[in-house]
Design a protein around this motif. Sequence first.
Motif, PDB file in Angstrom:
ATOM      1  N   GLU A  90     -68.565  77.154   7.282  1.00 32.29           N
ATOM      2  CA  GLU A  90     -68.881  77.350   8.696  1.00 32.29           C
ATOM      3  C   GLU A  90     -69.361  76.050   9.340  1.00 32.29           C
ATOM      4  O   GLU A  90     -70.296  75.404   8.854  1.00 32.29           O
ATOM      5  CB  GLU A  90     -69.957  78.424   8.850  1.00 32.29           C
ATOM      6  CG  GLU A  90     -69.478  79.793   8.413  1.00 32.29           C
ATOM      7  CD  GLU A  90     -70.423  80.884   8.864  1.00 32.29           C
ATOM      8  OE1 GLU A  90     -70.032  81.704   9.719  1.00 32.29           O
ATOM      9  OE2 GLU A  90     -71.563  80.923   8.367  1.00 32.29           O
ATOM     10  N   LYS A 132     -55.603  84.170  -4.270  1.00 27.56           N
ATOM     11  CA  LYS A 132     -55.719  85.254  -5.262  1.00 27.56           C
ATOM     12  C   LYS A 132     -54.363  85.567  -5.906  1.00 27.56           C
ATOM     13  O   LYS A 132     -54.293  86.265  -6.898  1.00 27.56           O
ATOM     14  CB  LYS A 132     -56.310  86.499  -4.618  1.00 27.56           C
ATOM     15  CG  LYS A 132     -57.759  86.314  -4.118  1.00 27.56           C
ATOM     16  CD  LYS A 132     -58.274  87.577  -3.450  1.00 27.56           C
ATOM     17  CE  LYS A 132     -59.631  87.391  -2.770  1.00 27.56           C
ATOM     18  NZ  LYS A 132     -60.754  87.384  -3.717  1.00 27.56           N
ATOM     19  N   LEU A 158     -71.268  92.915  -2.880  1.00 32.32           N
ATOM     20  CA  LEU A 158     -72.321  92.364  -3.735  1.00 32.32           C
ATOM     21  C   LEU A 158     -73.689  92.712  -3.167  1.00 32.32           C
ATOM     22  O   LEU A 158     -74.601  93.125  -3.888  1.00 32.32           O
ATOM     23  CB  LEU A 158     -72.181  90.845  -3.870  1.00 32.32           C
ATOM     24  CG  LEU A 158     -73.162  90.207  -4.860  1.00 32.32           C
ATOM     25  CD1 LEU A 158     -72.715  90.454  -6.298  1.00 32.32           C
ATOM     26  CD2 LEU A 158     -73.314  88.712  -4.606  1.00 32.32           C
TER      27      LEU A 158
HETATM   28  C1  26R Z   1     -66.877  82.162   7.639  1.00 31.16           C
HETATM   29  C2  26R Z   1     -66.154  83.435   7.492  1.00 31.16           C
HETATM   30  C3  26R Z   1     -64.823  83.572   8.139  1.00 31.16           C
HETATM   31  C4  26R Z   1     -66.174  84.019   6.152  1.00 31.16           C
HETATM   32  C5  26R Z   1     -65.890  83.288   5.031  1.00 31.16           C
HETATM   33  C6  26R Z   1     -65.910  83.893   3.808  1.00 31.16           C
HETATM   34  C7  26R Z   1     -66.483  85.347   6.057  1.00 31.16           C
HETATM   35  C8  26R Z   1     -66.501  85.954   4.839  1.00 31.16           C
HETATM   36  C9  26R Z   1     -66.234  85.243   3.708  1.00 31.16           C
HETATM   37  C10 26R Z   1     -66.249  85.972   2.451  1.00 31.16           C
HETATM   38  C11 26R Z   1     -66.659  85.199   1.281  1.00 31.16           C
HETATM   39  C12 26R Z   1     -67.967  84.486   1.454  1.00 31.16           C
HETATM   40  C13 26R Z   1     -66.673  86.126   0.097  1.00 31.16           C
HETATM   41  O1  26R Z   1     -66.641  87.333   0.178  1.00 31.16           O
HETATM   42  N1  26R Z   1     -66.706  85.515  -1.048  1.00 31.16           N
HETATM   43  C14 26R Z   1     -66.645  86.261  -2.275  1.00 31.16           C
HETATM   44  O2  26R Z   1     -67.972  86.526  -2.686  1.00 31.16           O
HETATM   45  C15 26R Z   1     -67.996  87.319  -3.843  1.00 31.16           C
HETATM   46  C16 26R Z   1     -69.441  87.643  -4.129  1.00 31.16           C
HETATM   47  O3  26R Z   1     -70.114  86.512  -4.541  1.00 31.16           O
HETATM   48  C17 26R Z   1     -67.311  86.600  -4.984  1.00 31.16           C
HETATM   49  O4  26R Z   1     -67.287  87.442  -6.096  1.00 31.16           O
HETATM   50  C18 26R Z   1     -65.876  86.219  -4.612  1.00 31.16           C
HETATM   51  O5  26R Z   1     -65.308  85.423  -5.624  1.00 31.16           O
HETATM   52  C19 26R Z   1     -65.885  85.458  -3.311  1.00 31.16           C
HETATM   53  O6  26R Z   1     -64.566  85.238  -2.852  1.00 31.16           O
END
Ligand code: 26R
Length: 819
Positions: free
Chosen positions: A371, A560, A128
């Motif tokens: 977090e 998912k 994104l």
């Molecule tokens: C704290 C850590 C381990 C961590 C948590 C979550 C690291 C990375 C994430 C990834 C999350 C935040 C993520 O990628 N979320 C996704 O974001 C997309 C963009 O907004 C959404 O389309 C998707 O639904 C969502 O899962």
Amino acid sequence: QIQVEEDRIGLSPEILRRAFLDNLFYIQGKPLALATKNDFYIALAYTVRDRMLHCWNSTASTYTARGSRTVCYLSAEFLMGPHLGNNLINLGIYDQMKQAIEGLDLDFEELIAQEEEPGLGNGGLGRLAACYLDSLATLEIPSMGYGIRYEFGIFDQEIRDGWQVEITDKWLRYGNPWELPRPEWAVEIKFGGYTEPFTDDQGRYRVRWIPAWSVKGVPYDTPILGYQVNTANTLRLWKAEAPESFDFEAFNQGNYYRAVQEKVASENLTKVLYPNDEKFEGKQLRLQQQFFFVSCSLQDMFHILERQQLPLEAFPQKFTVQLNDTHPAIAVAELMRLLVDKYLVEWDKAWDITQQTLAYTNHTLLPEALEKWALDLFAGLLPRHLEIIYEINARFLDRVRLKFVGDAERTARMSLIDEQGARYIRMAHLACVGSHAINGVAALHSELLKQTVLKDFYEFFPEKFSNKTNGVTPRRWIALSNPSMTKLITSKIGSGWIKHLDQLRQLESFVGDIEFQRQWRESKRSNKQSLAALVKNRLDITIDPDSLFDVQSKRIHEYKRQHLNALHIVTLYDSIKQNPTLEITPRTFIFGGKAAPGYYMAKLMIKLITAIAEVVNGDPDVRDRIKVVFIPDYNVTNSQPVYPAADLSEQISTAGLEASGTGNMKFAMNGALTIGTLDGANVEIREEVGAENFFLFGLITEEVAALKEQGYNPWDYYHSNDALKAAIDLIASGHFSHGDRDLFKPLVDKLLHHDPFLLLADYASYIECQTKVDQAYRDTQHWTRMSILNAARMGKFSSDRSIRDYCKEIWKVQPIEVL
Ligand code: 26R
């Protein structure tokens, strides 16, 4: 003089070819005859980069001259994908360059494929950020991406014996022609130690932080060119190096080896991207990374302010800082520290500046992804920031108590510190309190945020909350990756849609045009043919381009529900085995995606899919009707041929758990129909394309909540649905595991006894819906109509629309044209 200039900026195939040969010789030091593929790629990359540098310079000087307000997008991840093809598209010289290269008897596509993509992200959130940088530049918005230059990005995935194996991603191995190091703008970042109060010479009470160690942050800049504009913004990624002079003592003591060791330790800070998504682990190095890039970036902003001789008060006018999830949320405390401790701004004024500057985007509702840093770990690394957070918290909770008198539980719930048992800092709370705007990434998600994880904060400052539905860039996700469809669309409605995706609506007037339908099918068919060739090449599996391509590609995760898709395959397999003459639409099931290395169940899901593939593809009774393919190492590069080849897009998360999804948008834009739950942006996609052009199934969010509330028992579903029972029993029996009944036991047991993501509850509805898909695909004309209408109605999901919304409603910034 003029000659040299022409070779660096000229755009005709002849000049491009000459410039390419020139770069090959003067940068790679090779004549045509001795050059390797990588030499060719590097020469090609420099030839393209040369043509971007004027834009980059003019952009910088235009912004300075106009004193523009800059969007700073802070993100721990930028999943940029390969630059070369994209830059060629945005420069508008793809075809010219192809001609130039092919004139030398070189394979253009093969050279483009040489690029090692910078995989500096996990999935949705990182990609994104990359789409947003493309739209920011295309919309001519002064902006800067700030992040971390990981030496190793997301691991490469290999599949061995059906299991995922992780290989380190050495993306910098052959050099990176797109970045420029800027060591002259390095900054120092401090860690550890302790604080002490003192009175300064003006009699002011102040706090001094005496850190224990430091590292140097060196910026590496990559130009981000917009589509057919002169704007080239900057992605600035920080690399950690040994500090300039911190270890003098060691040298003085003659402890040379310790000094060298510390240098190695410093560089470890930005060594590797954490491959976890959606599961928080309180790792010290991760907090170091977060603070490192946030502090580097904020200090950089202060330097820019100084260079432009602007007062500190101008900070929020000059910069608007977007926090991409809570990973950079420490910015709240660090901006306060810099203002209060370093620039001697009084607290209230500093707090105004901080709040006015920062805004926070939430990307997940999963509780395990939130977090929270253990207090002692945090205190050991950032003692001064902890004090600042305490002060912010004390002032904030006073306001909460004033507004909700006597509601002690609410105060405890909203505190920046979690004090039930071991103490933690809640980063989402810090981000909410320190920002003037908070948003979710799809309409449903933003509503759920207000009703669940951020409910108390919504009740306290409702005016901060809004929705900004995600989008994806049509440059990479259509123009670059789907040239056949791009050509067809452009032949009908011109090329304006690439910048104004709403114009795709004009395709609706051709939806009944038999000739256009035929061309549409032909384009899809050729994309499927290309993917089939790739699969043949890489996996030696033959797939039929006339079968229905049913695709689920995304990170592997229980929420998912790739295993729900697997249950459908097993059900189909079983029904063909029971009834060998069964008539079904031939389908190819395609999967792709990485599992977090420590996520056992996700890895077992990969093994389940590959195990089913082995049996299904090897069985002459079924293999002409169903095929199963797991594409290894799903990344931006490997995803680009997948979206254009899909007929059906699987968006089947448990309702309420996928914040938005962005793959769902990429598929639909490329003419795939969606089978999906009412989750994330699926809701809005269905609204746009029309319910009649979308395959909906499953429980809705409220029903999920209600079912869990009343006590969900997957066992009941198992016993009351024969097909479901048969599918699960077949997996448990060892049929897909060479008789091994233990292999999938953890997965089967979890489904039967716990099933937190409600696969069993949604199974019947999913299978029924898949039967409708099967029927619908047989009516070729009707399917084509639906496919065209899906693409035609996806205008809303351009990241240009998302960025316009952010600009207008959060950032308050305007385009600045670069001449
Ligand atoms: C704290 C850590 C381990 C961590 C948590 C979550 C690291 C990375 C994430 C990834 C999350 C935040 C993520 O990628 N979320 C996704 O974001 C997309 C963009 O907004 C959404 O389309 C998707 O639904 C969502 O899962």
